[in-house]
Write a protein that holds these residues in place. Structure first.
Motif, short mmCIF file in Angstrom:
data_model
loop_
_atom_site.label_atom_id
_atom_site.label_comp_id
_atom_site.label_asym_id
_atom_site.label_seq_id
_atom_site.Cartn_x
_atom_site.Cartn_y
_atom_site.Cartn_z
N GLY A 37 0.79 -1.20 -0.12
CA GLY A 37 -0.03 0.09 0.03
C GLY A 37 0.84 1.28 0.23
O GLY A 37 1.82 1.38 -0.69
N LEU A 38 0.51 2.07 0.88
CA LEU A 38 1.14 3.56 0.70
C LEU A 38 2.14 3.79 1.77
O LEU A 38 3.13 4.56 1.95
N PHE A 39 2.35 2.59 2.56
CA PHE A 39 3.73 2.47 3.41
C PHE A 39 4.88 2.35 2.73
O PHE A 39 4.83 1.43 1.97
N SER A 40 5.97 3.07 3.34
CA SER A 40 7.03 3.28 2.75
C SER A 40 8.09 1.69 2.88
O SER A 40 8.86 1.36 2.26
N GLY A 41 7.69 1.24 4.20
CA GLY A 41 8.80 0.03 4.58
C GLY A 41 8.75 -1.05 3.50
O GLY A 41 9.94 -0.92 2.96
N ALA A 42 7.78 -1.62 3.43
CA ALA A 42 7.89 -2.72 2.25
C ALA A 42 8.42 -2.38 0.77
O ALA A 42 9.11 -2.99 0.07
N ALA A 43 7.81 -1.04 0.37
CA ALA A 43 8.10 -0.82 -1.01
C ALA A 43 9.48 -0.48 -1.27
O ALA A 43 10.18 -0.88 -2.40
N LEU A 44 9.86 0.48 -0.46
CA LEU A 44 11.25 0.97 -0.62
C LEU A 44 12.32 -0.12 -0.41
O LEU A 44 13.36 -0.47 -1.11
N ASN A 45 12.03 -0.96 0.66
CA ASN A 45 12.96 -2.11 0.92
C ASN A 45 13.04 -3.14 -0.20
O ASN A 45 14.25 -3.63 -0.51
N THR A 46 11.92 -3.28 -0.99
CA THR A 46 11.70 -4.35 -2.24
C THR A 46 12.87 -3.70 -3.07
O THR A 46 13.72 -4.29 -3.58
N TYR A 47 12.67 -2.35 -3.50
CA TYR A 47 13.55 -1.99 -4.50
C TYR A 47 15.01 -2.01 -4.09
O TYR A 47 16.07 -2.34 -5.08
N ALA A 48 15.16 -1.74 -3.02
CA ALA A 48 16.77 -2.01 -2.41
C ALA A 48 17.13 -3.36 -2.70
O ALA A 48 18.46 -3.61 -2.97
N ILE A 49 16.38 -4.20 -2.22
CA ILE A 49 16.68 -5.79 -2.17
C ILE A 49 17.05 -6.26 -3.67
O ILE A 49 17.90 -6.83 -4.10
N GLN A 50 15.77 -5.77 -4.43
CA GLN A 50 16.11 -6.06 -5.93
C GLN A 50 17.31 -5.43 -6.51
O GLN A 50 17.85 -5.89 -7.42
N SER A 51 17.79 -4.32 -6.04
CA SER A 51 19.10 -3.60 -6.73
C SER A 51 20.22 -4.40 -6.50
O SER A 51 21.23 -4.67 -7.06
N ILE A 52 20.01 -5.39 -5.63
CA ILE A 52 21.01 -6.41 -5.08
C ILE A 52 21.17 -7.59 -6.14
O ILE A 52 22.00 -8.54 -6.30
N GLY A 53 19.91 -7.75 -6.42
CA GLY A 53 19.82 -8.99 -7.56
C GLY A 53 18.81 -10.08 -6.82
O GLY A 53 18.77 -11.09 -7.44
#
Ligand SMILES: [Zn+2]
Length: 390
Positions: free
Chosen positions: A102-118
């Motif tokens: 949803g609109l909470f930052s925790g899950a979304a921003l961490n997802t992008y960060a983890i995906q940036s590691i591959g």
């Protein structure tokens, strides 16, 4: 905040700030400032530059917002990925979020960060526990992100359903979203046979900005992304290094929603010296409490987190789930504060002995009541709730 910010930008003295130590000359930003700027008042770039927005999960008033430009999102991913590398995540890791998107930052921003590691991310969000466990087994998940309350509940679910732990590849969990003691952490580690890391962040500044390394000696702040200060919550004066106070954060790399000296209401301290892991980041201690959450009941000061841990420890196996709700009415002589919690079996004797033990511990009479686990709506919100009736 917009008014304040406009004033700041017009103040020529702002140009004179050229070292971190001079930050203390600037005013604080509070949650109320951010709410007052809703929706676009705090925006520091033109609207066409923003590509995403996150809000806090505040229960009263307008939510506070954090906008991101493409550059903000890249910088945020870079900063948070440092934390995930420290947790041991590689491109081969399989990570599952048991948290609301949803609109909470925790899950979304961490997802992008983890995906940036591959690494692989399974954005499960909120699902029934059985579905979560099935996902973990079927996808070979090695890392989950959840609240500590959920992780304790997960263990109980597995025990109640005779689940064979060896079907899980789980090696670590990142427990966040609520304050929890090291004792609770050890309990989760022992029960689920995993390593539990703490990860700190908040929507207003950026999620995931301080993390534990495997030495578990405080949280490393990503200090080229945010600057931490510790201040006296009452006077606002900067505290000497090593002393507890309110964490104040200033962002260094956010374009859309930059934030100056944000009062987080989280109580911690800066840990002097270097971490044995060799990282040079400033370290803060695990969050000890939140400003304003200390309960004053009939003149007696009660730390709700200590009370929660005491109850958990006392009940041991009779306690079902990690949730409880404390209802208090400050400064009313006649009102008896209440604690709602779930027992494995509603047993009058346990309730009575717990009531006495709580009295011995706090010198305060609480009415303790068993509540059905559904009462806490656990899978949606695994938190200890403190409800004050004015
Ligand atoms: Zn370290």
């Amino acid at each position: 905040m917009s008014a304040k910010r406009t004033r700041l930008y017009k103040d020529k003295n702002l140009h004179k700030i050229n070292s971190i130590s001079e930050l203390s000359g600037l005013p604080f930003t509070t949650k109320e400032d951010l709410r007052g700027a809703y929706p676009y008042g705090g925006l520091a770039v033109s609207e066409d530059k923003i590509i995403e927005v996150h809000t806090t999960s505040g229960t009263t008033g307008k939510p506070t917002l954090s906008f991101l430009t493409r550059k903000d999102l890249n910088e945020s991913s870079k900063a948070i990925s440092e934390a995930w590398r420290a947790f041991g995540i590689t491109k081969n890791s399989k990570v599952m979020f048991i948290m609301s998107y949803g609109l909470f930052s925790g899950a979304a921003l961490n997802t992008y960060a983890i995906q940036s590691i591959g690494a692989f991310v399974l954005p499960a969000g909120i699902q029934p526990v059985k579905t979560q466990v099935d996902f973990m087994v079927e996808f070979g998940i090695d890392t989950v992100i959840a609240t500590p309350g959920f992780l304790l509940y997960l263990y109980e679910w597995m025990a109640a359903n005779d689940f064979d732990r060896s079907r899980l590849k789980l090696v670590r969990a990142i427990a966040a979203g609520e304050v929890y003691s090291n004792k609770i952490r050890r309990e989760i580690e022992k029960k689920l046979k995993i390593k539990v890391f703490d990860h700190y962040g908040l929507c207003e500044v950026n999620t995931g900005i301080a993390y534990e390394c495997d030495k578990m000696q405080g949280l490393h702040v990503i200090d080229d992304y945010v600057v931490p200060e510790i201040v006296d919550p009452e006077t606002g004066k900067v505290m000497p290094e090593g002393e507890y106070g309110e964490l104040v954060l200033t962002s260094l790399k956010k374009d859309a929603s930059p934030i100056v000296r944000y009062k987080t209401k989280d109580i911690t301290r800066i840990i002097p010296g270097k971490c044995p892991c060799g990282r040079h980041r400033i370290r803060i201690d695990r969050i000890k409490a939140r400003v304003g959450e200390t309960l004053f009941i009939k003149g007696i000061k009660i730390d709700p987190y200590e009370l929660r841990d005491f109850i958990r420890e006392y009940l041991g196996k009779s306690f079902f789930g990690g949730d409880m709700q404390i209802v208090v009415k400050d400064n009313d002589i006649k009102f008896l504060p209440k604690i709602f919690l779930s027992l494995v079996q509603n047993d009058e004797k346990i309730i009575k002995s717990l009531t006495e033990k709580i009295y011995e511990q706090t010198r305060t009479r609480f009415i303790v009541e068993h509540a059905d686990p559904q009462f806490f709506n656990r899978e949606k919100n695994n938190k200890v709730k403190f409800i004050h009736h004015e």
